[in-house]
Scaffold this motif. Structure first.
Motif, PDB file in Angstrom:
ATOM      1  N   GLU A 187       0.834  -1.206   0.000  1.00 16.27           N
ATOM      2  CA  GLU A 187       0.000   0.000   0.000  1.00 16.27           C
ATOM      3  C   GLU A 187       0.869   1.256   0.000  1.00 16.27           C
ATOM      4  OE1 GLU A 187      -3.114  -0.150   2.993  1.00 16.27           O
ATOM      5  OE2 GLU A 187      -3.696  -2.166   2.386  1.00 16.27           O
ATOM      6  N   ALA A 188       1.977   1.224   0.740  1.00 19.54           N
ATOM      7  CA  ALA A 188       2.873   2.381   0.821  1.00 19.54           C
ATOM      8  C   ALA A 188       3.498   2.674  -0.542  1.00 19.54           C
ATOM      9  CB  ALA A 188       3.947   2.131   1.871  1.00 19.54           C
ATOM     10  N   LEU A 189       3.965   1.635  -1.215  1.00 16.93           N
ATOM     11  CA  LEU A 189       4.596   1.826  -2.533  1.00 16.93           C
ATOM     12  C   LEU A 189       3.557   2.297  -3.559  1.00 16.93           C
ATOM     13  CD1 LEU A 189       6.919  -1.330  -2.556  1.00 16.93           C
ATOM     14  CD2 LEU A 189       7.658   1.073  -2.410  1.00 16.93           C
ATOM     15  N   HIS A 190       2.371   1.717  -3.480  1.00 22.07           N
ATOM     16  CA  HIS A 190       1.270   2.100  -4.362  1.00 22.07           C
ATOM     17  C   HIS A 190       0.935   3.589  -4.167  1.00 22.07           C
ATOM     18  CE1 HIS A 190      -2.588   1.789  -6.415  1.00 22.07           C
ATOM     19  NE2 HIS A 190      -3.215   2.198  -5.333  1.00 22.07           N
ATOM     20  N   PHE A 191       0.851   3.990  -2.898  1.00 19.64           N
ATOM     21  CA  PHE A 191       0.544   5.394  -2.577  1.00 19.64           C
ATOM     22  C   PHE A 191       1.645   6.313  -3.098  1.00 19.64           C
ATOM     23  CE2 PHE A 191       0.956   9.095   0.133  1.00 19.64           C
ATOM     24  CZ  PHE A 191      -0.343   9.561   0.266  1.00 19.64           C
ATOM     25  N   TRP A 220      11.338  -3.980  -2.362  1.00 17.36           N
ATOM     26  CA  TRP A 220      10.640  -2.787  -2.850  1.00 17.36           C
ATOM     27  C   TRP A 220      10.832  -2.611  -4.359  1.00 17.36           C
ATOM     28  CZ3 TRP A 220      12.438   1.428  -5.460  1.00 17.36           C
ATOM     29  CH2 TRP A 220      13.829   1.641  -5.472  1.00 17.36           C
ATOM     30  N   GLN A 221      12.061  -2.852  -4.837  1.00 14.20           N
ATOM     31  CA  GLN A 221      12.342  -2.595  -6.253  1.00 14.20           C
ATOM     32  C   GLN A 221      11.544  -3.548  -7.153  1.00 14.20           C
ATOM     33  OE1 GLN A 221      15.025  -0.235  -7.715  1.00 14.20           O
ATOM     34  NE2 GLN A 221      13.376  -0.587  -9.180  1.00 14.20           N
ATOM     35  N   THR A 222      11.553  -4.844  -6.799  1.00 14.81           N
ATOM     36  CA  THR A 222      10.818  -5.809  -7.628  1.00 14.81           C
ATOM     37  C   THR A 222       9.303  -5.575  -7.541  1.00 14.81           C
ATOM     38  OG1 THR A 222      11.149  -7.334  -5.773  1.00 14.81           O
ATOM     39  CG2 THR A 222      12.522  -7.687  -7.740  1.00 14.81           C
ATOM     40  N   MET A 223       8.831  -5.103  -6.398  1.00 14.42           N
ATOM     41  CA  MET A 223       7.393  -4.795  -6.275  1.00 14.42           C
ATOM     42  C   MET A 223       7.028  -3.642  -7.212  1.00 14.42           C
ATOM     43  SD  MET A 223       6.944  -5.224  -2.142  1.00 14.42           S
ATOM     44  CE  MET A 223       5.170  -5.026  -1.942  1.00 14.42           C
ATOM     45  N   VAL A 224       7.850  -2.604  -7.235  1.00 15.02           N
ATOM     46  CA  VAL A 224       7.592  -1.457  -8.109  1.00 15.02           C
ATOM     47  C   VAL A 224       7.680  -1.890  -9.577  1.00 15.02           C
ATOM     48  CG1 VAL A 224       8.570   0.748  -8.869  1.00 15.02           C
ATOM     49  CG2 VAL A 224       8.274   0.296  -6.424  1.00 15.02           C
ATOM     50  N   ASP A 225       8.611  -2.809  -9.868  1.00 18.05           N
ATOM     51  CA  ASP A 225       8.779  -3.285 -11.246  1.00 18.05           C
ATOM     52  C   ASP A 225       7.742  -4.336 -11.642  1.00 18.05           C
ATOM     53  OD1 ASP A 225      10.978  -1.665 -11.353  1.00 18.05           O
ATOM     54  OD2 ASP A 225      12.462  -3.267 -11.111  1.00 18.05           O
ATOM     55  N   GLY A 226       6.948  -4.818 -10.690  1.00 20.28           N
ATOM     56  CA  GLY A 226       5.950  -5.849 -10.987  1.00 20.28           C
ATOM     57  C   GLY A 226       6.571  -7.196 -11.318  1.00 20.28           C
ATOM     58  N   LYS A 227       7.709  -7.512 -10.698  1.00 16.39           N
ATOM     59  CA  LYS A 227       8.385  -8.799 -10.944  1.00 16.39           C
ATOM     60  C   LYS A 227       8.174  -9.721  -9.739  1.00 16.39           C
ATOM     61  CE  LYS A 227      12.032  -7.002 -13.903  1.00 16.39           C
ATOM     62  NZ  LYS A 227      13.307  -6.281 -13.808  1.00 16.39           N
ATOM     63  N   ILE A 282       0.975  -6.340  -4.196  1.00 14.55           N
ATOM     64  CA  ILE A 282       0.894  -5.004  -4.811  1.00 14.55           C
ATOM     65  C   ILE A 282       0.189  -5.070  -6.170  1.00 14.55           C
ATOM     66  CG2 ILE A 282       3.164  -5.065  -5.987  1.00 14.55           C
ATOM     67  CD1 ILE A 282       3.494  -2.090  -5.096  1.00 14.55           C
ATOM     68  N   ALA A 283       0.233  -6.234  -6.826  1.00 14.77           N
ATOM     69  CA  ALA A 283      -0.392  -6.364  -8.145  1.00 14.77           C
ATOM     70  C   ALA A 283      -1.906  -6.137  -8.062  1.00 14.77           C
ATOM     71  CB  ALA A 283      -0.094  -7.741  -8.733  1.00 14.77           C
ATOM     72  N   LEU A 284      -2.514  -6.446  -6.912  1.00 13.37           N
ATOM     73  CA  LEU A 284      -3.963  -6.274  -6.766  1.00 13.37           C
ATOM     74  C   LEU A 284      -4.350  -4.809  -6.675  1.00 13.37           C
ATOM     75  CD1 LEU A 284      -4.682  -9.033  -4.075  1.00 13.37           C
ATOM     76  CD2 LEU A 284      -4.931  -9.226  -6.560  1.00 13.37           C
ATOM     77  N   LEU A 285      -3.429  -3.975  -6.182  1.00  7.69           N
ATOM     78  CA  LEU A 285      -3.773  -2.567  -5.947  1.00  7.69           C
ATOM     79  C   LEU A 285      -3.837  -1.777  -7.246  1.00  7.69           C
ATOM     80  CD1 LEU A 285      -1.568  -2.013  -2.773  1.00  7.69           C
ATOM     81  CD2 LEU A 285      -4.014  -2.477  -2.892  1.00  7.69           C
ATOM     82  N   ASP A 286      -3.147  -2.253  -8.266  1.00 17.81           N
ATOM     83  CA  ASP A 286      -3.146  -1.528  -9.535  1.00 17.81           C
ATOM     84  C   ASP A 286      -4.255  -2.005 -10.466  1.00 17.81           C
ATOM     85  OD1 ASP A 286      -1.368   0.549  -9.382  1.00 17.81           O
ATOM     86  OD2 ASP A 286       0.363  -0.788  -9.581  1.00 17.81           O
TER      87      ASP A 286
END
Ligand code: NAP
Length: 288
Positions: A187-191, A220-227, A282-286
């Motif tokens: 949620e933090a990265l999404h925000f 964090w990096q792979t979450m932002v990259d969607g990997k 994180i994939a669910l939030l987008d």
């Protein structure tokens, strides 16, 4: 020592390798025989055709398989290790399983003149490869003292938490700490992305403060990259949260966030993410 290792998966393969490299005489068993042959080619040692055969004559038998029914199969199943172990030998189960199955097999082992230690691990594939796992143990003090130096071949931290089942209960606490935290991080990265912030700059600051975590540092990096095609699988996490919820029904613990995150993981599975890493929340939030 003569040691058998049952289950050469993502975790078990490198763990057994550390035992062989530490100078023990290791015999491995893997249900899919090709993996055992590949392991012997890489590390030496021997492969056996069944858990019973692998365990024969060994001082210690370690296992890292899937879930409760798999642990039963490799111990008390028709070709299970308990049938081949010598009196006084110690079975160490690294599978993440229920405390109930640990207590059941501890009692069964005792009746046969054997010992059983539940010893689930934390630290993931990288921890197994580097020999830097946390190993949380439950069982009798005397056999634990015998196996403690053996487990240090892959354990940076090896501790006896209490009687049989306490290792598994400790692992449940570990998984509860992770589940809520990963959703918070997602949620933090999404925000941060929605706020058009420079995410690497944000992380470089907050990772030095109170928000810091292993998940933040490593994911964090792979979450932002969607990997997500690596790491600890969502299927395994749902198995673990299922074990936790069963236990909570017994002990009365209230786990609202864990129950919710478990449902989010069910949504990840529905999207085909069964083998994705747990950071895939994180994939669910987008989802638009
Ligand atoms: P994995 O790569 O899928 O390996 C599982 C191993 O267990 C394989 O060798 C498999 O044999 C064997 N196996 C499963 N069921 C069996 C059965 N009924 N009889 C005989 N062998 C059986 O899994 P993993 O990632 O290593 O995880 C193993 C355990 O460690 C799980 O309980 C998991 O929750 C826990 N864990 C995993 C991690 C992680 O980051 N991966 C971290 C901490 C804890 P085949 O090769 O024939 O399939």
């Amino acid at each position: 020592m003569r040691i058998a290792f049952l289950g050469l998966g993502i975790m078990g393969g490198p763990m057994a390798g550390h035992l062989q490299r530490a100078g023990h005489d290791v015999t491995v068993f893997n249900r899919t025989a090709a993996k055992a042959e590949a392991w012997v080619a890489e590390y030496g040692g021997r492969a056996a055709a069944t858990p019973r055969e692998a365990a024969a004559g060994c001082d210690v038998v370690c296992a890292c398989v899937g879930a409760d029914h798999d642990v039963r199969e490799v111990t008390i199943g028709p070709d299970g290790a308990f049938h081949g172990m010598k009196p006084g030998a110690i079975f160490v189960d690294h599978t993440t399983a229920s405390a109930a199955v640990a207590r059941e097999l501890h009692a069964d082992a005792k009746a046969r003149g054997l010992h059983f230690i539940d010893a689930p691990v934390s630290g993931g594939q990288a921890g197994a490869q580097k020999g830097q796992l946390s190993v949380m143990c439950g069982g009798d003090a005397e056999p634990f003292a015998t196996v403690e130096p053996v487990l240090q071949a892959y354990g940076r931290m090896v501790a006896r938490i209490g009687d049989s089942g306490a290792g598994q209960l400790c692992k449940m606490v570990n998984q509860l700490c992770i589940a809520g935290l990963v959703q918070g991080l997602a949620e933090a990265l999404h925000f941060a992305q929605r706020a058009d912030l420079d995410v690497p700059a944000v992380i470089s600051v907050i990772s030095k403060g109170a928000a810091q975590s292993w998940q933040m540092e490593n994911r964090w990096q792979t979450m932002v990259d969607g990997k997500f095609d690596f790491g600890f699988a969502v299927d395994w996490m749902r198995k673990d949260l299922g074990i936790v919820m069963d236990e909570a029904r017994r002990n009365g613990a209230r786990l609202p966030v864990a129950a919710l995150v478990d449902q989010f993981y069910a949504q990840v599975q529905a999207r085909g993410g069964n083998r994705w890493d747990t950071s895939s929340l994180i994939a669910l939030l987008d989802d638009k």
